[in-house]
Design a protein around this motif. Structure first.
Motif, short mmCIF file in Angstrom:
data_model
loop_
_atom_site.label_atom_id
_atom_site.label_comp_id
_atom_site.label_asym_id
_atom_site.label_seq_id
_atom_site.Cartn_x
_atom_site.Cartn_y
_atom_site.Cartn_z
N MET A 136 45.59 89.98 -63.80
CA MET A 136 44.66 91.10 -64.09
C MET A 136 45.23 92.42 -63.58
SD MET A 136 40.73 89.94 -63.49
CE MET A 136 40.92 89.74 -61.74
N ALA A 137 45.76 92.38 -62.34
CA ALA A 137 46.29 93.61 -61.74
C ALA A 137 47.49 94.11 -62.55
CB ALA A 137 46.70 93.34 -60.29
N ASN B 263 37.51 81.92 -57.24
CA ASN B 263 37.89 82.02 -55.83
C ASN B 263 36.72 81.71 -54.89
OD1 ASN B 263 40.71 82.77 -55.58
ND2 ASN B 263 40.17 84.63 -56.67
N LEU B 264 35.53 82.22 -55.22
CA LEU B 264 34.41 82.11 -54.27
C LEU B 264 33.70 80.76 -54.36
CD1 LEU B 264 33.08 85.74 -54.66
CD2 LEU B 264 34.09 84.74 -52.61
N HIS C 176 37.37 85.42 -62.30
CA HIS C 176 38.33 85.33 -61.19
C HIS C 176 37.57 85.24 -59.85
CE1 HIS C 176 41.22 87.01 -58.24
NE2 HIS C 176 40.28 87.89 -57.96
N ALA C 177 36.55 86.12 -59.69
CA ALA C 177 35.80 86.16 -58.42
C ALA C 177 35.16 84.81 -58.14
CB ALA C 177 34.73 87.26 -58.50
N ALA D 118 37.14 89.90 -64.38
CA ALA D 118 37.09 89.85 -62.91
C ALA D 118 35.99 88.92 -62.38
CB ALA D 118 36.93 91.26 -62.34
N HIS E 262 40.82 94.28 -66.21
CA HIS E 262 39.96 93.63 -65.22
C HIS E 262 38.69 93.05 -65.85
CE1 HIS E 262 41.80 96.39 -61.86
NE2 HIS E 262 42.69 95.69 -62.52
N TRP F 198 37.49 78.06 -54.29
CA TRP F 198 38.26 78.07 -53.04
C TRP F 198 37.34 78.12 -51.81
CZ3 TRP F 198 41.52 77.13 -49.52
CH2 TRP F 198 41.94 78.04 -48.54
N VAL F 199 36.52 79.15 -51.69
CA VAL F 199 35.75 79.35 -50.44
C VAL F 199 34.70 78.24 -50.25
CG1 VAL F 199 34.28 80.92 -49.15
CG2 VAL F 199 36.13 81.85 -50.53
N MET G 117 44.23 83.26 -57.68
CA MET G 117 45.14 84.35 -57.28
C MET G 117 46.11 84.69 -58.41
SD MET G 117 46.04 83.32 -53.38
CE MET G 117 44.83 83.45 -52.08
N GLY H 281 44.28 86.74 -60.66
CA GLY H 281 44.12 88.08 -60.07
C GLY H 281 45.38 88.93 -60.25
N ILE H 282 46.54 88.31 -60.04
CA ILE H 282 47.80 89.05 -60.20
C ILE H 282 48.00 89.44 -61.67
CG2 ILE H 282 50.33 88.79 -60.08
CD1 ILE H 282 49.81 87.05 -57.53
C1 HEM Z 1 46.66 87.20 -55.09
C2 HEM Z 1 45.40 87.39 -54.76
C3 HEM Z 1 44.40 88.21 -55.55
C4 HEM Z 1 44.62 89.22 -56.47
C5 HEM Z 1 45.95 89.81 -56.97
C6 HEM Z 1 43.30 89.69 -56.91
C7 HEM Z 1 43.08 90.69 -57.85
C8 HEM Z 1 41.85 91.14 -58.25
C9 HEM Z 1 41.61 92.17 -59.24
C10 HEM Z 1 42.71 92.95 -60.01
C11 HEM Z 1 40.27 92.34 -59.36
C12 HEM Z 1 39.52 93.32 -60.27
C13 HEM Z 1 39.10 94.52 -59.44
C14 HEM Z 1 38.15 95.44 -60.15
O1 HEM Z 1 38.08 95.44 -61.39
O2 HEM Z 1 37.44 96.21 -59.48
C15 HEM Z 1 39.64 91.41 -58.44
C16 HEM Z 1 38.27 91.27 -58.26
C17 HEM Z 1 37.68 90.42 -57.35
N1 HEM Z 1 38.33 89.51 -56.55
FE1 HEM Z 1 40.32 89.21 -56.42
N2 HEM Z 1 42.34 88.97 -56.25
C18 HEM Z 1 42.97 88.06 -55.42
C19 HEM Z 1 42.36 87.12 -54.61
C20 HEM Z 1 41.00 87.00 -54.40
C21 HEM Z 1 40.36 86.04 -53.50
C22 HEM Z 1 41.13 85.01 -52.63
C23 HEM Z 1 39.02 86.28 -53.56
C24 HEM Z 1 37.88 85.59 -52.87
C25 HEM Z 1 38.02 84.69 -51.91
C26 HEM Z 1 38.81 87.36 -54.52
C27 HEM Z 1 37.58 87.87 -54.87
C28 HEM Z 1 37.38 88.87 -55.78
C29 HEM Z 1 36.07 89.37 -56.13
C30 HEM Z 1 34.73 88.94 -55.51
C31 HEM Z 1 36.24 90.33 -57.11
C32 HEM Z 1 35.17 91.13 -57.85
C33 HEM Z 1 34.99 92.43 -57.13
C34 HEM Z 1 33.99 93.30 -57.88
O3 HEM Z 1 33.67 92.99 -59.04
O4 HEM Z 1 33.55 94.26 -57.29
N3 HEM Z 1 40.03 87.76 -55.01
N4 HEM Z 1 40.62 90.70 -57.79
#
Ligand code: HEM
Ligand code: HEM
Length: 124
Positions: A26-27, A42-43, A38-39, A35, A32, A46-47, A20, A23-24
């Motif tokens: 990156m945002a 988490n997956l 990061h994905a 990503a 990104h 965590w999951v 997370m 993720g913050i």
């Molecule tokens: C504070 C919590 C989180 C933040 C701020 C965050 C932020 C982000 C950001 C900025 C991206 C890039 C989006 C893009 O480029 O399209 C991303 C992608 C992703 N995140 Fe998170 N995330 C968080 C938590 C999680 C959690 C808990 C999971 C899974 C259990 C998760 C799964 C994913 C996945 C699978 C992607 C890839 C999506 C894609 O490529 O289409 N994220 N996240």
């Protein structure tokens, strides 16, 4: 909650915190590029590891013996190699960590399937 299930849930929540925070970052940075790292932190961290922990909590008999320890050890090593490994691969530094981490992650899931199936009686 004790033993393997505690270990799984405690480490899974640390992966979630790191994922997370990543993720913050990156945002906030609007970058990104990493990503997928990061994905999968988490997956797969965590999951998936939390699911292992809930299973061992629900079916305590399945957590006994050496094989479940090896399974959780492999899952832990897998995520620690795979998540940074994806980042290293995307940065064109090396694919070795992602390759080895993904194989170890696969082996952990194979061991989990064996454990679930061999404990089908205990799970009823
Ligand atoms: C504070 C919590 C989180 C933040 C701020 C965050 C932020 C982000 C950001 C900025 C991206 C890039 C989006 C893009 O480029 O399209 C991303 C992608 C992703 N995140 Fe998170 N995330 C968080 C938590 C999680 C959690 C808990 C999971 C899974 C259990 C998760 C799964 C994913 C996945 C699978 C992607 C890839 C999506 C894609 O490529 O289409 N994220 N996240
Ligand atoms: C051995 C374990 C795994 C390997 C080697 C792996 C590998 C990959 C690869 C190569 C991609 C494409 C990334 C891209 O197009 O940039 C991907 C995407 C994805 N994977 Fe996995 N994966 C694994 C496990 C998992 C698991 C356990 C989950 C879910 C619980 C998962 C969820 C996803 C999702 C949601 C995407 C699309 C989001 C993204 O592009 O980042 N993966 N995976």
């Amino acid at each position: 909650m004790r033993g393997l299930s505690f270990f799984c849930l405690a480490t899974a929540s640390l992966y979630a915190l790191a994922g997370m925070a990543f993720g913050i970052y990156m945002a906030a940075s609007h970058d990104h590029m990493l990503a997928p790292a990061h994905a999968h932190l988490n997956l797969v961290g965590w999951v998936t590891i939390a699911l292992y922990g809930f299973y061992y909590h629900a079916v305590p008999a399945a957590s006994l013996g050496r094989l479940p320890q090896i399974q959780v050890g492999a899952a832990t090593l897998g995520v620690l190699l795979l998540a940074p490994g994806i980042a290293l691969a995307m940065l064109d530094i090396t694919e070795a960590f992602a390759a080895i981490g993904s194989l170890i992650t696969l082996i952990a899931m194979l061991l989990f399937a064996i454990i679930v199936i061999r404990n089908r009686v205990a799970a009823v």
